[in-house]
Design a protein around this motif. Structure first.
Motif, short mmCIF file in Angstrom:
data_model
loop_
_atom_site.label_atom_id
_atom_site.label_comp_id
_atom_site.label_asym_id
_atom_site.label_seq_id
_atom_site.Cartn_x
_atom_site.Cartn_y
_atom_site.Cartn_z
N ILE A 103 0.84 -1.19 0.00
CA ILE A 103 0.00 0.00 0.00
C ILE A 103 0.88 1.24 0.00
N ASN A 104 0.53 2.20 -0.84
CA ASN A 104 1.21 3.50 -0.87
C ASN A 104 0.15 4.59 -0.74
N VAL A 105 0.36 5.52 0.19
CA VAL A 105 -0.56 6.63 0.41
C VAL A 105 0.21 7.93 0.20
N ALA A 106 -0.25 8.76 -0.73
CA ALA A 106 0.39 10.04 -1.03
C ALA A 106 -0.47 11.18 -0.50
N VAL A 107 0.17 12.15 0.15
CA VAL A 107 -0.51 13.32 0.72
C VAL A 107 0.29 14.57 0.36
N ASP A 108 -0.37 15.60 -0.15
CA ASP A 108 0.29 16.88 -0.44
C ASP A 108 0.52 17.66 0.85
N ASP A 109 1.32 18.74 0.76
CA ASP A 109 1.51 19.63 1.90
C ASP A 109 0.16 20.17 2.36
N TYR A 110 0.00 20.34 3.65
CA TYR A 110 -1.26 20.88 4.17
C TYR A 110 -1.00 21.54 5.52
N THR A 111 -2.02 22.23 6.03
CA THR A 111 -1.96 22.87 7.35
C THR A 111 -3.16 22.41 8.16
N THR A 112 -2.89 21.94 9.38
CA THR A 112 -4.00 21.51 10.22
C THR A 112 -4.86 22.71 10.60
N LEU A 113 -6.13 22.45 10.88
CA LEU A 113 -7.07 23.52 11.22
C LEU A 113 -6.94 23.92 12.68
N LYS A 114 -7.12 25.21 12.92
CA LYS A 114 -7.30 25.67 14.29
C LYS A 114 -8.79 25.56 14.60
N LEU A 115 -9.13 24.72 15.58
CA LEU A 115 -10.52 24.51 15.96
C LEU A 115 -10.66 24.76 17.45
N CYS A 116 -11.80 25.33 17.84
CA CYS A 116 -12.02 25.74 19.23
C CYS A 116 -13.29 25.12 19.79
N ARG A 117 -13.16 24.41 20.89
CA ARG A 117 -14.34 23.92 21.60
C ARG A 117 -15.00 25.05 22.37
N ASP A 118 -14.18 25.95 22.91
CA ASP A 118 -14.65 27.15 23.59
C ASP A 118 -13.52 28.17 23.53
N ALA A 119 -13.71 29.29 24.18
CA ALA A 119 -12.72 30.38 24.09
C ALA A 119 -11.37 29.98 24.66
#
Length: 709
Positions: free
Chosen positions: A425-441
Motif C-alpha cells: 500500500i502506498n498513500v500520497a498526501v500533499d503539503d497541508y496545514t491543520t485547522l485551528k478549531l475551538c471547543r470554547d474560548a
C-alpha cells in the motif's frame, strides 16, 4: 486505478463452523451449507475451519417486518457483534472487539483512510438475498478486516417469467403517535429469459419522528427522525454460453435528515437523556441535512467456469463514490476566522479490480484446490468542511495484493486449508496545514504546517486451519489467521503535531487470530461453539482526548478474547427456537488495563422463537438481553471519561408476523414490544458529548402488505 476480484458466485452463500442457526429456513436448508466469503469460492460450510454466520432471506424478511435498519438485524443475529447503537452510525459497534470490513458483493463500503463508521448502512435490505459474516481477523480479504467481514450478497435473477412485487408499509410510535408516522415503499422486478436475467428495485422510506419509551423525540445526532432514504438497484446478467457469463450491478443510495428540531443536551452520568424539541419560532436550523448524499456502487463481473483445464476465472471491476455528510458541530469553530461551528463530509472515490483463479487437481491421490489472484485498488479520500475549510487533506492510496489459498481434502474426514497474502500500500498526501478549531474560548488546537509525502505499507499475512468431520455429526476445527489494517490516517493527519508527514506514527497493525471450535448436527438439533483470541502489537481503535476534544488512534498492544455459542432446535413441525450468545473481552497489554466500550461491549444473548402453524402463517418473537459490563472506576466527582462508562443490563423484545393469501402477503411487526425504557449499550458507555446520551426507541409498530403480480 484499482480493481478487485470477488468470487461472489451466483448463488453466493455462506456458512461455517460458527454458523448461526438463525440462518436456517426449511426451504433454503441446502443452500445455507455453502460459503463464499470464507474462502472466495463456493464450498460447503463443513470444509471451512473458521466461524461464519449466515443470515438468510427468511430471517431478513422477518426482521424487515419490524425495522429496515441493518444494524438492528445484525446485532440480533451475529453473536460476536456489539449491540445496536440505535442510530445511523456504527461507531462503537465492533465485531469481536475490532473493526469489520463491510462489503456489497465483495466490494468494500468502508472508508478506512478516514473511518466514519457509516458502512453498515449502505443499501436497502430489500436488495439483499443473504448476509455472510466472517468472524475474526482474516487474511483472505486484506486491509480493514481486523475483526472480520460483513458481506451483503445481493439478489440474483431467477429463471422464469418476470416476478413483480410492490411492498407498502407504515410505521408509528405506539407511545405517542404525534408526528411519528412514516412509510416505506418498495417496487421490484426480476426474471430470466434465455441468456438475459435482471433484478430491478427502487425503494423510498420516510421516517416520522422517533420517540423513546416516555414519548420524547430521540436526539438528532446520527438520528433518523424526519429523514428520507432512497435506493435504486439494478443487476443484469448475460450468459454467453453455459460456461461464460457477464454481470452488471449498479446501486444508488442516499439518506438525509432534515428535521426542524434541536437537541436538548443530557448527561448520561446523571441519568439524563438527550432529546429533541421543535425549533423555537424564528430560529433557523444550522447546517445541511446529515447523511449519505448520493453514494453509488458500479460493478462489472465476468466469469468463466473452464478458462483452461480444471481452472475457473472470475474478474470484478468496480467503481464507487461516497459522500457522507456529518452533523453540524460547534466544536468545529474558529472565532478568529468568523466560524461559530461547522459540518464535515467524508468524500471517497474508489476504483478496483479483483481477479480470482480456481484450479482443482488430484495430487498424489489428494483432491487439491488452489485459489489465487490479484486485488488492485485506488482509494482517494478526504474530509473537508462544508464551508470550504480542509480538515483532512486528500489521501491517495494505491494498493495491490497477490494471494494464494489452498485446500487439501485428506480422505472423507479431514480438510486442511492454508494461504498467504502479500499486501503493498502506498498513500500520497500533499503539503497541508491543520485547522485551528475551538471547543470554547479557552480550548483551541494549534495550526501546524505539515510537509506532505508518501507513506508505504507492506505485509505478508498467513492463515492455516484444520477441520475434522466425524461420523456422529460432530465437526471440530482449529485455525490461525492474520488480518492487516492500516490506521485511521485521517485522524492522524488532522491532529498532527509534527511538521513532516514522515514523522507521524502511522504504522499498520497485524492482528493474529487464534480459534478453536466445533459444530454438531443431530436430528433436529444443531449447535456450534467457538473460542477465540486475537492479539496485535498496535491497537486498531481510536480514543477520545477530553483535553482537546479530538480522537486519536490507539497505538498500544492489545489482546482480545471471547466465546460464542449458537443453538437451533426444531421442537416439532410448527415450532422452532434459536439462540446465540457472545462474550468478548480485551486489554491494553502494555498497561494491563481493560479496553473501553469503543471496542469491547457487554456480553449479549439473543433468542428467536418461531411458529409456522400453517403454510400461510408465520409468527416470530426475538428477544435480546444485554448483560452488565463495569470495568472502570469513576473520577473524584463520580463521573466517567471517554468510553469507560458502565453498561447496565437491559432487554428488548420484538414481534414479527405475516400471513399469505393468494398473491397478497400481509405483515406486522412491533419493536420494543414491552416498551422498555433504556439507554443502548453505546449510549451508556460513551462520554464523548451529549449527542451520544440518547435512549432507545420505545414501542413502535410497523404494518404493511406485499402484492406479487
Amino acid at each position: 486505478m484499482n480493481f478487485s476480484v470477488n468470487r461472489i458466485a451466483t448463488a453466493v452463500i455462506v456458512a461455517t463452523l460458527s454458523f448461526n442457526s438463525y440462518a436456517q429456513s426449511t426451504e433454503n436448508e441446502g443452500l445455507e451449507r455453502i460459503t463464499v466469503t470464507g474462502s472466495r469460492i463456493v464450498e460447503n460450510f463443513d470444509e471451512v475451519p473458521a466461524s461464519i454466520t449466515v443470515i438468510d432471506q427468511a430471517t431478513i424478511q422477518e426482521n424487515l417486518h419490524v425495522s429496515s435498519e441493518l444494524q438492528a438485524i445484525l446485532s440480533f443475529v451475529v453473536p460476536g457483534m456489539s449491540p445496536n447503537t440505535g442510530s445511523t452510525s456504527n461507531f462503537g459497534q465492533t465485531l469481536r472487539g475490532r473493526n469489520m470490513l463491510i462489503m456489497i458483493d465483495g466490494v468494500p463500503q468502508d472508508t478506512p483512510l478516514r473511518n466514519g463508521s457509516l458502512g453498515v448502512r449502505t443499501l436497502d435490505p430489500a436488495a439483499i438475498e443473504r448476509i455472510e459474516v466472517l468472524n475474526g481477523a482474516t487474511s483472505v480479504w486484506g486491509n480493514g478486516a481486523a475483526g472480520g467481514v460483513i458481506n451483503y450478497i445481493t439478489k440474483q435473477p431467477k429463471p422464469g417469467d418476470a416476478e413483480v412485487s410492490f411492498t407498502q408499509s407504515v410505521n408509528t410510535s405506539l407511545v405517542k403517535t404525534q408526528d411519528s408516522l412514516g412509510y416505506r415503499s418498495v417496487l421490484s422486478a426480476s426474471g430470466k429469459s434465455d441468456a438475459l436475467g435482471y433484478v430491478v428495485k427502487v425503494s423510498q422510506e420516510n421516517y416520522g419522528v422517533q420517540r423513546d419509551a416516555e414519548g420524547d423525540i430521540l436526539g438528532l445526532q446520527y438520528g433518523l427522525s424526519d429523514s428520507k432514504q432512497r435506493d435504486a438497484f439494478l443487476k443484469l446478467s448475460y450468459d454467453l454460453n453455459p460456461e461464460q457469463a457477464f454481470q452488471f450491478t449498479y446501486n444508488y443510495y442516499d439518506s438525509d435528515q432534515n428535521a426542524n428540531y434541536r437537541d436538548v443536551p443530557g448527561n448520561i452520568d446523571l441519568g439524563e437523556k438527550t432529546y429533541a424539541e421543535p425549533l423555537p419560532e424564528g430560529e433557523i436550523k444550522l447546517g445541511a441535512p446529515q447523511g449519505p448524499e448520493g453514494n453509488y456502487n458500479l460493478m462489472l463481473k465476468y466469469s468463466d467456469v473452464e478458462l483452461f483445464s480444471n481452472t475457473a476465472w472470475t474478474v470484478d471491476i468496480y467503481k464507487q463514490k461516497i459522500d457522507n455528510v456529518f452533523f453540524w458541530s460547534p466544536s468545529l469553530s474558529n472565532p478568529d476566522e468568523g466560524y461559530s461551528g461547522g459540518q464535515s463530509a467524508i468524500l471517497s472515490e474508489k476504483a478496483g479490480l479483483r481477479s480470482v483463479f480456481t484450479s482443482r487437481f488430484d495430487l498424489a491421490g489428494i483432491p487439491t484446490t488452489f485459489i489465487y489472484g490479484v486485488d488492485l485498488l485506488e482509494d482517494v479520500t478526504s474530509q473537508p468542511l462544508l464551508d470550504g475549510r480542509i480538515w483532512v487533506p486528500e489521501m491517495d492510496m494505491q494498493s495491490s495484493a497477490l494471494f494464494l489459498q489452498t485446500k487439501w481434502d485428506l480422505g472423507y474426514d479431514w480438510t486442511v486449508k492454508a494461504g498467504v497474502r502479500r499486501e503493498d500500500i502506498n498513500v500520497a498526501v500533499d503539503d497541508y496545514t491543520t485547522l485551528k478549531l475551538c471547543r470554547d474560548a479557552q480550548t483551541c488546537s494549534t495550526e501546524m504546517a505539515v510537509s506532505g509525502g508518501e507513506m508505504d505499507y507492506a505485509a505478508n499475512t498467513f492463515n492455516v486451519g484444520l477441520r475434522y468431520r466425524a461420523d456422529n455429526g460432530v465437526s471440530p476445527y482449529i485455525s490461525y489467521s492474520e488480518g492487516y489494517e492500516i490506521p485511521d490516517l485521517g485522524l492522524l493527519l488532522r491532529t498532527a503535531t509534527v511538521s513532516d508527514l514522515s514523522l507521524i506514527e502511522g504504522e499498520a497493525s497485524i492482528v493474529k487470530n487464534y480459534e478453536i471450535g466445533l459444530s454438531s448436527e443431530y436430528d433436529d438439533l444443531y449447535y456450534s461453539l467457538a473460542l477465540f483470541r486475537s492479539t496485535s502489537e498496535l491497537g486498531t481503535g481510536s480514543k477520545f482526548d477530553p483535553a482537546t476534544g479530538i480522537y486519536r488512534p490507539v497505538r498500544a498492544p492489545q489482546k482480545i478474547w471471547g466465546f460464542e455459542a449458537t443453538v437451533d432446535y426444531r421442537l416439532n413441525d410448527a415450532w422452532r427456537i434459536n439462540a446465540a450468545y457472545g462474550y468478548t473481552e480485551g486489554k491494553d497489554t502494555a498497561n494491563d488495563i481493560y479496553l473501553g466500550a469503543r471496542q469491547i461491549s457487554a456480553p449479549k444473548l439473543s433468542t428467536a422463537l418461531r411458529y409456522q402453524g400453517t403454510e400461510n402463517l408465520n409468527v416470530s418473537l426475538y428477544w435480546l438481553h444485554v448483560f452488565n459490563r463495569d470495568r472502570f472506576e469513576p473520577n473524584a466527582e463520580g463521573f466517567y471519561t471517554g468510553d469507560q462508562g458502565p453498561i447496565r443490563s437491559y432487554n428488548l423484545l420484538n414481534m414479527s408476523a405475516d400471513y399469505t393469501w393468494h398473491n397478497w402477503n400481509f405483515f406486522a411487526g412491533v419493536e420494543n414490544l414491552l416498551n422498555n425504557d433504556y439507554f443502548p449499550a453505546r449510549s451508556q458507555a460513551l462520554r464523548y458529548g451529549s449527542g451520544y446520551s440518547v435512549k432507545g426507541k420505545g414501542m413502535t409498530a410497523n404494518l404493511g402488505f406485499r402484492y406479487s403480480f
